[in-house]
Structure formats: structure tokens, C-alpha cells
Write a protein that holds these residues in place. Structure first.
Motif, PDB file in Angstrom:
ATOM      1  N   LEU A 137      33.218 -25.674 -42.672  1.00 50.05           N
ATOM      2  CA  LEU A 137      33.072 -24.278 -43.082  1.00 50.05           C
ATOM      3  C   LEU A 137      34.389 -23.524 -42.981  1.00 50.05           C
ATOM      4  O   LEU A 137      35.222 -23.781 -42.098  1.00 50.05           O
ATOM      5  N   LYS A 138      34.550 -22.595 -43.918  1.00 47.93           N
ATOM      6  CA  LYS A 138      35.759 -21.790 -44.007  1.00 47.93           C
ATOM      7  C   LYS A 138      35.378 -20.310 -43.906  1.00 47.93           C
ATOM      8  O   LYS A 138      34.230 -19.946 -44.211  1.00 47.93           O
ATOM      9  N   PRO A 139      36.313 -19.458 -43.541  1.00 51.96           N
ATOM     10  CA  PRO A 139      35.994 -18.023 -43.488  1.00 51.96           C
ATOM     11  C   PRO A 139      35.449 -17.491 -44.811  1.00 51.96           C
ATOM     12  O   PRO A 139      34.594 -16.600 -44.814  1.00 51.96           O
ATOM     13  N   GLU A 140      35.904 -18.037 -45.914  1.00 54.80           N
ATOM     14  CA  GLU A 140      35.426 -17.570 -47.216  1.00 54.80           C
ATOM     15  C   GLU A 140      33.985 -17.983 -47.509  1.00 54.80           C
ATOM     16  O   GLU A 140      33.408 -17.556 -48.511  1.00 54.80           O
ATOM     17  N   VAL A 178      31.709 -17.247 -40.549  1.00 53.84           N
ATOM     18  CA  VAL A 178      32.669 -18.263 -40.140  1.00 53.84           C
ATOM     19  C   VAL A 178      33.914 -17.561 -39.634  1.00 53.84           C
ATOM     20  O   VAL A 178      34.573 -16.826 -40.369  1.00 53.84           O
ATOM     21  N   SER A 179      34.229 -17.786 -38.379  1.00 56.04           N
ATOM     22  CA  SER A 179      35.386 -17.136 -37.773  1.00 56.04           C
ATOM     23  C   SER A 179      36.597 -18.063 -37.814  1.00 56.04           C
ATOM     24  O   SER A 179      36.470 -19.283 -37.760  1.00 56.04           O
ATOM     25  N   SER A 180      37.766 -17.451 -37.907  1.00 57.65           N
ATOM     26  CA  SER A 180      38.992 -18.230 -37.938  1.00 57.65           C
ATOM     27  C   SER A 180      39.674 -18.216 -36.589  1.00 57.65           C
ATOM     28  O   SER A 180      40.630 -18.945 -36.364  1.00 57.65           O
ATOM     29  N   ASP A 192      12.384 -25.795 -59.347  1.00 60.29           N
ATOM     30  CA  ASP A 192      13.722 -26.159 -58.897  1.00 60.29           C
ATOM     31  C   ASP A 192      14.116 -25.206 -57.779  1.00 60.29           C
ATOM     32  O   ASP A 192      13.676 -24.057 -57.738  1.00 60.29           O
ATOM     33  N   MET A 193      14.935 -25.693 -56.871  1.00 57.22           N
ATOM     34  CA  MET A 193      15.348 -24.888 -55.727  1.00 57.22           C
ATOM     35  C   MET A 193      16.848 -24.632 -55.785  1.00 57.22           C
ATOM     36  O   MET A 193      17.624 -25.489 -56.183  1.00 57.22           O
ATOM     37  N   GLY A 194      17.223 -23.446 -55.345  1.00 58.32           N
ATOM     38  CA  GLY A 194      18.636 -23.112 -55.321  1.00 58.32           C
ATOM     39  C   GLY A 194      19.016 -22.370 -54.059  1.00 58.32           C
ATOM     40  O   GLY A 194      18.167 -21.779 -53.392  1.00 58.32           O
ATOM     41  N   TRP A 195      20.292 -22.448 -53.715  1.00 58.72           N
ATOM     42  CA  TRP A 195      20.865 -21.657 -52.626  1.00 58.72           C
ATOM     43  C   TRP A 195      21.929 -20.750 -53.229  1.00 58.72           C
ATOM     44  O   TRP A 195      22.827 -21.221 -53.929  1.00 58.72           O
ATOM     45  N   PHE A 196      21.812 -19.487 -52.930  1.00 57.43           N
ATOM     46  CA  PHE A 196      22.773 -18.481 -53.370  1.00 57.43           C
ATOM     47  C   PHE A 196      23.448 -17.873 -52.145  1.00 57.43           C
ATOM     48  O   PHE A 196      22.946 -17.976 -51.030  1.00 57.43           O
ATOM     49  N   ARG A 197      24.560 -17.226 -52.382  1.00 51.14           N
ATOM     50  CA  ARG A 197      25.192 -16.463 -51.313  1.00 51.14           C
ATOM     51  C   ARG A 197      25.821 -15.209 -51.891  1.00 51.14           C
ATOM     52  O   ARG A 197      26.183 -15.161 -53.070  1.00 51.14           O
ATOM     53  N   GLN A 198      25.907 -14.217 -51.026  1.00 50.78           N
ATOM     54  CA  GLN A 198      26.561 -12.973 -51.419  1.00 50.78           C
ATOM     55  C   GLN A 198      27.452 -12.516 -50.281  1.00 50.78           C
ATOM     56  O   GLN A 198      26.976 -12.201 -49.185  1.00 50.78           O
ATOM     57  N   ALA A 199      28.739 -12.511 -50.553  1.00 49.54           N
ATOM     58  CA  ALA A 199      29.716 -12.055 -49.578  1.00 49.54           C
ATOM     59  C   ALA A 199      29.914 -10.550 -49.731  1.00 49.54           C
ATOM     60  O   ALA A 199      29.639  -9.987 -50.794  1.00 49.54           O
ATOM     61  N   PRO A 200      30.407  -9.886 -48.699  1.00 42.92           N
ATOM     62  CA  PRO A 200      30.622  -8.445 -48.787  1.00 42.92           C
ATOM     63  C   PRO A 200      31.519  -8.069 -49.958  1.00 42.92           C
ATOM     64  O   PRO A 200      32.596  -8.651 -50.139  1.00 42.92           O
ATOM     65  N   VAL A 244      29.831 -19.415 -36.630  1.00 37.06           N
ATOM     66  CA  VAL A 244      30.429 -20.728 -36.423  1.00 37.06           C
ATOM     67  C   VAL A 244      31.930 -20.612 -36.621  1.00 37.06           C
ATOM     68  O   VAL A 244      32.407 -19.751 -37.363  1.00 37.06           O
ATOM     69  N   GLN A 245      32.662 -21.474 -35.949  1.00 39.90           N
ATOM     70  CA  GLN A 245      34.116 -21.447 -36.078  1.00 39.90           C
ATOM     71  C   GLN A 245      34.580 -22.221 -37.303  1.00 39.90           C
ATOM     72  O   GLN A 245      33.850 -23.065 -37.847  1.00 39.90           O
ATOM     73  N   LEU A 246      35.790 -21.934 -37.692  1.00 39.66           N
ATOM     74  CA  LEU A 246      36.419 -22.647 -38.803  1.00 39.66           C
ATOM     75  C   LEU A 246      36.281 -24.147 -38.610  1.00 39.66           C
ATOM     76  O   LEU A 246      36.584 -24.672 -37.531  1.00 39.66           O
ATOM     77  N   GLY A 247      35.825 -24.831 -39.653  1.00 34.39           N
ATOM     78  CA  GLY A 247      35.651 -26.271 -39.588  1.00 34.39           C
ATOM     79  C   GLY A 247      34.315 -26.731 -39.044  1.00 34.39           C
ATOM     80  O   GLY A 247      34.020 -27.930 -39.057  1.00 34.39           O
ATOM     81  N   GLY A 248      33.519 -25.806 -38.596  1.00 35.39           N
ATOM     82  CA  GLY A 248      32.222 -26.149 -38.025  1.00 35.39           C
ATOM     83  C   GLY A 248      31.166 -26.405 -39.079  1.00 35.39           C
ATOM     84  O   GLY A 248      31.445 -26.380 -40.288  1.00 35.39           O
ATOM     85  N   SER A 249      29.948 -26.643 -38.602  1.00 29.58           N
ATOM     86  CA  SER A 249      28.830 -26.971 -39.488  1.00 29.58           C
ATOM     87  C   SER A 249      27.611 -26.122 -39.148  1.00 29.58           C
ATOM     88  O   SER A 249      27.431 -25.693 -38.001  1.00 29.58           O
ATOM     89  N   LEU A 250      26.803 -25.912 -40.153  1.00 32.90           N
ATOM     90  CA  LEU A 250      25.510 -25.261 -39.991  1.00 32.90           C
ATOM     91  C   LEU A 250      24.539 -25.903 -40.971  1.00 32.90           C
ATOM     92  O   LEU A 250      24.961 -26.375 -42.040  1.00 32.90           O
TER      93      LEU A 250
END
Length: 123
Positions: free
Chosen positions: A85-88, A121-123, A32-40, A11-17
Motif C-alpha cells: 500500500l502507498k499513501p496515494e 496509508v501513512s508514510s 458482477d462485483m466491483g470495488w471503488f475508491r474515492q480520495a479526498p 496502515v503504514q507504507l508497504g503494508g497490507s489490508l
């Protein structure tokens, strides 16, 4: 409890998913439910969580105001709506569940995991 995450993509910068997490299997106790993320190159982090009752969601500071976690009444599907959404935000996103009574932001206590879904997320 088995978890299956889906909905990632490019998705592009500022977009939604919207990510989805399907829950299946025996659920003898509330979870309980959680969402995690792991960036490179970074550690996995909890970004959003929702208690069994569905009230008082928790959000990491980095996503507060942009991400919304929700769950259907049957508690078989959880969603993570991601806006502005942001690239980070680029990372592999995981849904997870826990059945103990620890606070929902206790990331280390989540012991049921789904496979990840990649968000780029692409810039």
C-alpha cells in the motif's frame, strides 16, 4: 442486493489490508462485483472488478499487481486484498454490484452500493 463493506483502517507504507464485502438480500440475477475508491478532492474510481463467473478480474492500472479481488463460492462475500500500500491508496473504499451485461469495468453501471470503509496509508 445489500452490500456491507468492512476491513478498512490505518496502515503504514508497504503494508497490507484485506477489505470484505458481505452480500445479502434477494439475488434474482447474476451480478458482477466491483470495488471503488474515492480520495479526498477526487472523483470516485473503479479499482477492481470480478464478473459473476469469477474469472478474468479487472484492475485499474494504479493497483494492478498489488490488489487482488476474490469471492467465495457461495458468492456472499467478496474480498479485496491490498498489498504494498502507498499513501496515494488512501481513500474511502466501496463495494458495488451490477446486474446488467455491460463490461465489468463499466463503472457507471454499478447500481448497488455498500457504505464505504476508510483506508489510510501513512508514510
Amino acid at each position: 442486493v445489500q452490500l456491507q463493506a468492512s476491513g478498512g483502517g490505518l496502515v503504514q507504507l508497504g503494508g497490507s489490508l484485506r477489505l470484505s464485502c458481505a452480500v445479502s438480500g434477494p439475488t434474482f440475477r447474476p451480478y458482477d462485483m466491483g470495488w471503488f475508491r474515492q480520495a479526498p478532492g477526487k472523483e470516485r474510481e473503479l479499482v477492481a472488478a470480478l464478473p459473476w463467473r469469477g474469472d478474468r478480474p479487472w484492475y485499474a492500472w494504479a493497483v494492478k499487481g498489488r490488489f487482488t479481488v476474490s469471492r467465495d463460492n457461495a458468492k456472499v462475500t467478496q474480498w479485496l486484498q491490498m498489498n504494498s500500500l502507498k499513501p496515494e491508496d488512501t481513500a474511502i473504499y466501496y463495494c458495488a454490484a451490477k446486474t446488467d451485461a455491460s463490461p465489468i469495468d463499466s463503472g457507471s453501471n454499478y447500481h448497488y452500493w455498500g457504505q464505504g470503509t476508510l483506508v489510510t496509508v501513512s508514510s
